[in-house]
Write a protein that holds these residues in place. Sequence first.
Motif, short mmCIF file in Angstrom:
data_model
loop_
_atom_site.label_atom_id
_atom_site.label_comp_id
_atom_site.label_asym_id
_atom_site.label_seq_id
_atom_site.Cartn_x
_atom_site.Cartn_y
_atom_site.Cartn_z
N PHE A 1 -5.11 -2.99 1.81
CA PHE A 1 -3.41 -3.37 1.67
C PHE A 1 -2.65 -3.20 1.73
N ASN A 2 -2.39 -1.29 1.07
CA ASN A 2 -1.05 -0.43 0.73
C ASN A 2 -1.30 0.40 2.72
N VAL A 3 -2.47 0.31 3.07
CA VAL A 3 -1.74 1.04 4.10
C VAL A 3 -1.44 0.39 5.51
N TYR A 4 -1.92 -1.41 5.30
CA TYR A 4 -1.07 -1.93 6.34
C TYR A 4 0.80 -2.42 5.26
N SER A 5 0.26 -2.58 4.48
CA SER A 5 1.99 -2.66 4.14
C SER A 5 2.94 -1.47 4.21
N THR A 6 2.15 -0.44 4.08
CA THR A 6 2.90 0.81 4.22
C THR A 6 3.57 0.77 6.01
N MET A 7 2.35 0.52 6.55
CA MET A 7 3.22 0.46 8.55
C MET A 7 3.68 -0.78 9.03
N ILE A 8 3.57 -1.36 7.84
CA ILE A 8 4.54 -2.97 8.33
C ILE A 8 5.74 -2.32 8.06
N LEU A 9 6.25 -1.97 6.83
CA LEU A 9 6.89 -1.98 6.34
C LEU A 9 7.99 -0.20 6.85
N ILE A 10 7.42 0.71 7.50
CA ILE A 10 7.61 1.01 8.86
C ILE A 10 7.99 0.74 10.10
N SER A 11 7.35 0.63 10.18
CA SER A 11 7.70 -0.31 12.03
C SER A 11 8.59 -1.70 12.20
N TYR A 12 9.29 -2.59 10.67
CA TYR A 12 9.47 -3.64 10.92
C TYR A 12 10.86 -3.13 11.03
N PRO A 13 11.39 -2.00 10.99
CA PRO A 13 12.82 -1.60 11.85
C PRO A 13 12.47 -1.54 13.17
#
Length: 267
Positions: free
Chosen positions: A174-186
């Motif tokens: 879950f943390n892996v997906y959350s981190t990648m989504i956070l960095i990819s959001y911009p």
Amino acid sequence: MCTMRASAAPVSARDLHPKSKLQREDDVLTRYPMPRHWEDPELNRPFGRLNRIVFNLLCLTSIGHTGLKRVWGAIKLEQEGDDSVWSGGIERICDRLNNMLLVAGLLLTTSAAFITTTPPRASTVNYTLRGPYICILGSFGLLIGGIIVASVCVLVLGKIRPYWCETVLYGNRFNVYSTMILISYPLFAIGLAAVLLAFGALTAVWCAEDPGVQRAAVLLLCLPIAMAILFAIVCATHTVQPQDTQSPVCRDQVSTTCRLRKDESLA
């Protein structure tokens, strides 16, 4: 009188061929296998192919690779005392986010100008109509959110440490997906905002009464689409040609090694 000839110290290939960053990462990956939650989703599970595509896409848009092997290798190399790979990776991500912040600032200024001003000639372009105005407002909101998230990511990534990244940001699936989504959001937010802003401007032109400007708008729309199609064709038709993978520098180093070994044998 006997003379003794001192033998030259053996020169290994490692001394003449220092390992590159990719080679050091590959070596550390063999010593430290990645945890299961870092690896790509399995294809034999339900929606496995879709999960694999989403995972690879998030990796590509967040860290610039299609997997997390390079991140894991950089973390382990830093733990062994080599922080050059980790520092270089963080610097590249921050540079990409800063570039997106620059683009987002320009787009935000443009959308704010559309929102707060009236068109000089409504017969040529009229962005005060409901459809174009909603698109421009949506673009404005997405840009603000993208700028905020990108700024936070730059601040956090500049101070992040490999151990905390391994145990917290990538501690579980879950943390892996959350981190990648956070960095990819911009990237997703600014990209969607650019599309909405362009669509709003084009709609404002198409709703006007100037045929010449309408034809020019169609041409301006076709140009970036043609570039995207051209890039897709280049990627789809790419074939690997057999070639000599050794550079001239490597060939010179190999010949130097052989010559030194020959001198040692003669000595």
